[in-house]
Enzyme design. Structure first.
Site, short mmCIF file in Angstrom:
data_model
loop_
_atom_site.label_atom_id
_atom_site.label_comp_id
_atom_site.label_asym_id
_atom_site.label_seq_id
_atom_site.Cartn_x
_atom_site.Cartn_y
_atom_site.Cartn_z
CB SER A 218 -0.89 0.01 1.24
OG SER A 218 -0.11 0.35 2.38
CE LYS A 219 0.65 7.08 -2.93
NZ LYS A 219 1.36 6.62 -3.97
#
Ligand code: GLU
Length: 467
Positions: A218-219
């Site tokens: 994820s980010k």
């Protein structure tokens, strides 16, 4: 039968690592088998889908070097390739199931009536036999069969599980290759195939991609869109190579090119070696160190002129004259980068490490902080003057002169070579400093040395030395 695979992104965001990975494995399968790679845009979510995202996804695929044979832009015999343009097809097929009594209307929606005790198992090309009925699927009702499947929502748009079946069938898709998050959808899709009396395609699910902490990528782990990697200076060749190794060993693709490193390979070598059988079920870990290593290896192998073009934008971003106002020609700059000898993991790093070839300004700026110092001693001046007087301006002649000077005058080579490196590059680390000096040329070296040691004594017969 000709292999036909597809990548079916929803244009609701940029091309993410996961999407690029899925597209790449489909591409590998199509190219290995000499089949077709289809791009289908799943834009039934009209609220979140945009033409811009569709464009971004396509250019992300192109950047990775994943070309498709059929799609909304290139057309093909099985179009249209946007789900939003296939509304009639979905309605028509829903009506067929309605008329056969296996589907029913509820409100404005059309649902498929799932038969009791349906077999929910299937054989996955990667995960093997999967039995969803034993996996405690969420969407079950009390009577222990799957809930009825919505095909058309009350607003008239098809659901993903329904449209994907119709499209994969009508587009003659032979292998559905996609992320393992779709394993749970597969039994529903297979039920729909059966309802239509169709043989389902083969399914191959790809392992999940995790960050180094073993959590879903994820980010938080850094850049997640393919374009961010381009902007950081990663090459498409290495991004391709890196993504291919997420869940696949490369099948020896590297060694087939005579490289000792089996993990470094081209698209063509990967396609030649690819086999779905070799894809692992183990979640793949996105390892930045590995990406950097792969990128560095590709950067080293690149044609010098191509490498130069990769580095130029980063020089320009740093305010250096590459292109506009460039003082040296391209061949000279390309040679300078070759001299860097594989330093720099990305084009951006390579640009940073080599800035002194384009301009003296960054060198001055670094020296002005006082962190690196050039002692203004008689000895150092003598050394520099002796170098500047070398008749034959080559790295070997410069080095020979330096050695004999140090031998004669005493001291250590590094006491002279380091200040020379500071004056020419403003850096503690650089390629062999005599190679750098040779490449910069006598005039440039003279003027840089004179800046730090003003009035550097000249030697008779060499005009303009004491500037
Ligand atoms: N549009 C779906 C997605 O992006 C496609 C899934 C599939 O390949 O079936 O997840």
């Amino acid at each position: 039968m000709e292999t036909r695979v597809r990548f079916a992104p929803s244009p609701t965001g940029a091309l993410h690592i996961g999407g690029g990975h899925t597209a790449l494995f489909n591409w590998l399968k199509a190219r290995h088998d000499g089949g077709k790679f289809v791009l289908r845009i799943e834009d039934t979510d009209r609220e979140r889908s945009t033409k811009e995202y569709e464009e971004t996804i396509m250019s992300g695929l192109r950047w990775l070097g994943l070309d498709w044979d059929e799609g909304p832009d290139v057309g093909g015999a099985f179009g249209p390739y946007r789900q939003s343009e296939r509304a009639d097809i979905y309605i028509e097929h829903a009506e067929r199931l309605l008329s056969e009594g296996v589907a029913y209307r509820d409100g404005g929606a059309v649902l498929f009536r799932v038969p009791r005790d349906s077999d929910l198992s299937f054989d996955d090309e990667v995960y093997g036999h999967i039995d969803a009925s034993s996996e405690g699927m969420k969407e079950r009702n009390a009577a222990d069969s799957l809930k009825d499947i919505v095909m058309i929502k009350s607003d008239g748009t098809p659901t993903y599980n329904y449209a994907v079946v119709i499209d994969d069938r009508l587009m003659n898709v032979t292998h559905v290759i996609r992320g393992e998050d779709h394993i749970s959808n597969t039994p529903k899709q297979i039920l729909l195939y059966r309802a239509f009396g169709w043989t389902p395609p083969r399914f191959a699910h790809l392992p999940m991609i995790l960050g180094k902490d073993k959590k879903k990528l994820s980010k938080r782990h850094g850049a997640t869109s393919v374009y961010e990697y381009r902007d950081m200076g990663y090459m498409p060749d290495s991004m391709f190579n890196f993504l291919a190794l997420l869940g696949w060993s490369g099948g020896g693709a590297g060694s087939s090119q005579g490289s000792e490193n089996t993990e470094i390979f081209t698209r063509a070598a990967a396609a030649a070696a690819f086999d779905l059988k070799d894809v692992t079920r183990k979640p793949a870990v996105f390892d930045f160190d590995k990406l950097n290593y792969i990128n560095q290896e590709h950067l080293k192998r690149l044609d010098p002129m191509v490498r130069l073009e990769m580095v130029k934008p980063f020089w320009r971003e740093m305010g250096l004259p590459a292109g506009d106002g460039q003082k040296r020609d391209d061949a000279w700059l390309a040679d300078a980068l070759t001299l860097m000898g594989g330093r720099g993991r990305t084009a951006k790093e390579l640009a940073e490490f080599s800035d002194y070839y384009l301009s003296f300004e960054p060198v001055k700026a670094r020296l002005s902080t006082g962190e690196l110092t050039i002692p203004d001693s008689e000895k150092l001046r003598g050394f520099m003057s002796a170098l500047l007087a070398v008749p034959d301006w080559t790295d070997s002649a410069l080095e020979a002169e330096a050695r004999s000077w140090v031998e004669k005058e005493g001291g250590k080579m590094k006491d002279y070579a380091m200040p020379l490196r500071f004056a020419l590059t403003g850096m503690r680390v650089s390629p062999g400093i005599f190679e750098v000096a040779a490449h910069l040329g006598r005039d440039e070296v003279r003027s840089r040395l004179n800046y730090f040691l003003p009035g550097l004594p000249g030697l008779p017969g060499l005009p303009g030395l004491a500037k």
